[in-house]
Design an enzyme around this catalytic site. Structure first.
Site, PDB file in Angstrom:
ATOM      1  N   CYS A  89       2.548  -0.122  -6.653  1.00 44.96           N
ATOM      2  CA  CYS A  89       1.353   0.716  -6.474  1.00 44.96           C
ATOM      3  C   CYS A  89       1.684   2.206  -6.373  1.00 44.96           C
ATOM      4  O   CYS A  89       0.782   3.033  -6.349  1.00 44.96           O
ATOM      5  CB  CYS A  89       0.568   0.264  -5.246  1.00 44.96           C
ATOM      6  SG  CYS A  89      -0.062  -1.411  -5.423  1.00 44.96           S
ATOM      7  N   ASN A 128      -8.630  -3.116  -5.803  1.00 44.00           N
ATOM      8  CA  ASN A 128      -7.302  -2.519  -5.851  1.00 44.00           C
ATOM      9  C   ASN A 128      -6.689  -2.832  -7.220  1.00 44.00           C
ATOM     10  O   ASN A 128      -6.292  -3.968  -7.476  1.00 44.00           O
ATOM     11  CB  ASN A 128      -6.453  -3.087  -4.712  1.00 44.00           C
ATOM     12  CG  ASN A 128      -5.037  -2.537  -4.697  1.00 44.00           C
ATOM     13  OD1 ASN A 128      -4.579  -1.938  -5.663  1.00 44.00           O
ATOM     14  ND2 ASN A 128      -4.328  -2.763  -3.603  1.00 44.00           N
ATOM     15  N   HIS A 143      -3.943   6.203  -3.799  1.00 45.99           N
ATOM     16  CA  HIS A 143      -3.903   4.843  -4.344  1.00 45.99           C
ATOM     17  C   HIS A 143      -4.978   4.048  -3.625  1.00 45.99           C
ATOM     18  O   HIS A 143      -5.111   4.123  -2.401  1.00 45.99           O
ATOM     19  CB  HIS A 143      -2.520   4.232  -4.115  1.00 45.99           C
ATOM     20  CG  HIS A 143      -2.528   2.736  -4.161  1.00 45.99           C
ATOM     21  ND1 HIS A 143      -3.041   2.027  -5.230  1.00 45.99           N
ATOM     22  CD2 HIS A 143      -2.139   1.807  -3.245  1.00 45.99           C
ATOM     23  CE1 HIS A 143      -2.941   0.734  -4.973  1.00 45.99           C
ATOM     24  NE2 HIS A 143      -2.405   0.575  -3.774  1.00 45.99           N
TER      25      HIS A 143
END
Lengths: 80, 336
Positions: free
Chosen positions: B112, B291, B259
């Site tokens: 990520c 996500n 993020h």
């Protein structure tokens, strides 16, 4: 050792906000709903400010802060 | 020489999957998913869609945004945790499908944090003169790997599919964002707290689902508490590091483009930095996309740029945290 007033105030306020009883000796702070993972991050910040200790990232785990006694032991170990 | 983000884009699969559609399978309530993550829906790709397809379409849009052609790109970085194939990386597939020249193309695997790691590499390449225009693809098809059962409900509820692309150039253009600084870090102590074990040399290259021996190693694993506790502290520390070394405070930043892990984590980070949350400065696309891991920061940045709300000289802070653990924070400023 006795935890500083600011530390117990934070826990008591969190308990009130979460609608649970104020923590007593021996209570599991997570199971009783006083703390969760996000609140623990804030709690550690309060602990650092109120006691002057520095909590390294590697010590940031629930087991070190499970009960009032565990918190006291942890603070003592960092001061020692 | 300086490095600028001159193009951004978003490309997501058409199918939107709501909390209501998956909650029962995951053993959760729809509102419980929203409350614990800020996510209401996510995009999931149709079976057979490749990650490089999403990336190619995203890059096509980013090039359009930067007013460039495929032949203008002289370096390609592709951040993904869900590649088309085990070998080779997915960057060569994008090179072929978009008709890029025979340029260097490579995958990066910082989970990520991929967007930040790619931006630092792209910045170094362009400021050194090794490349002039670097294309960054950030894409995931995570739905193919999720365990859609109650035993993994709180993990599987989070993830969506999608892609974003960024163009980094050493030529300043209108609407560009100058990359000022990027702080990156890694701590492999937590390698097993977030990720997917197999296939690999440590836990095995072939699965034995028939015997059930290592089936869980083929699904994402996440020790939620460890991720939250470490992410909350490390992201804040990284943001503070990048601000301090540029003699700035959080109050000097207009936009936080993180993020997109979890809405509660974004709030925690903002609180830790004393960054105001009541002025729309924290960009979140979690509600609609979930996500999307590598792709998420690029999607958030593209969403902000296209909103037209960025003013010249606005500073942007870009924090990320991912498997590894890897983490960091980037600092950009909108050009005059």
């Amino acid at each position: 050792m006795v935890l500083p007033q600011g530390v117990t105030d934070y826990l008591n306020e969190n308990a009130q906000n979460n609608g649970v009883e104020q923590p007593k000796p021996g209570d599991d702070l997570f199971k009783s709903g006083v703390l969760d993972s996000f609140a623990l991050v804030d709690f550690i910040g309060v602990l650092e400010t109120e006691t002057g200790i520095k909590v390294p990232d590697s010590d940031v785990k629930a087991a070190n802060f499970q009960t009032l006694e565990a918190v006291e032991r942890y603070v003592e170990s960092r001061k020692g | 020489m300086k490095a600028y983000i001159t193009g951004t884009s978003t490309f997501v699969p058409e199918t939107s999957v709501s909390n209501e559609e998956i909650a029962e399978r995951l053993g959760l309530e729809p509102e419980q998913i929203f409350k614990s993550s800020g996510i209401r829906r996510r995009r999931w790709a149709e079976k057979g869609t490749t990650t490089s397809f999403l990336a190619t379409e995203a890059l096509r849009l980013a090039l359009e945004d930067a007013k460039l052609k495929a032949e203008d790109v002289d370096y390609l970085l592709f951040g993904t945790m869900t590649p088309d194939r085990f070998i080779p990386g997915s960057a060569p597939s994008v090179q072929k499908s978009l008709g890029l020249r025979e340029i260097p193309c490579l995958d990066i695997r910082a989970a990520c944090s991929n967007a930040l790691y790619a931006l630092q590499l792209a910045s170094a390449l362009t400021t050194s003169g090794a490349a002039h225009r670097v294309a960054i693809c950030l894409a995931e098809i995570q739905s193919a790997y999720l365990n859609l059962s109650p035993e993994a409900g709180t993990t599987s509820m989070l993830f969506g599919d999608g892609a974003s692309a960024l163009i980094v150039s050493n030529e300043k253009t209108e609407g560009a964002l100058e990359i000022i600084d990027i702080h990156l870090a890694t701590d492999g102590t937590y390698v097993d707290d977030l990720g997917l074990r197999c296939p690999g040399t440590e836990f095995g290259a072939s699965h034995t689902h028939s015997t059930g021996e290592n089936a869980s190693d083929y699904f994402p694993r996440m020790v939620g508490q460890s991720v939250i506790l470490q992410a909350s502290r490390k992201i804040v520390a990284s943001c503070q590091a990048v601000l301090q070394r540029n003699n700035l405070a959080a109050s000097d930043v207009r936009w936080m483009v993180p993020h997109q892990a979890n809405a509660n984590l974004l709030a925690q980070v903002a609180r830790g930095l004393k960054f105001p949350t009541d002025q729309g400065g924290v960009i979140s696309v979690l509600e609609d996309y979930g996500n999307t891991s590598s792709a998420s920061m690029g999607i958030a940045l593209d969403t902000l740029r296209r909103s037209g709300r960025i003013q010249s000289r606005d500073r942007l802070l870009l924090p990320a945290f991912g498997a590894g653990f890897t983490w960091g924070a980037g600092l950009c400023v909108a050009v005059d």
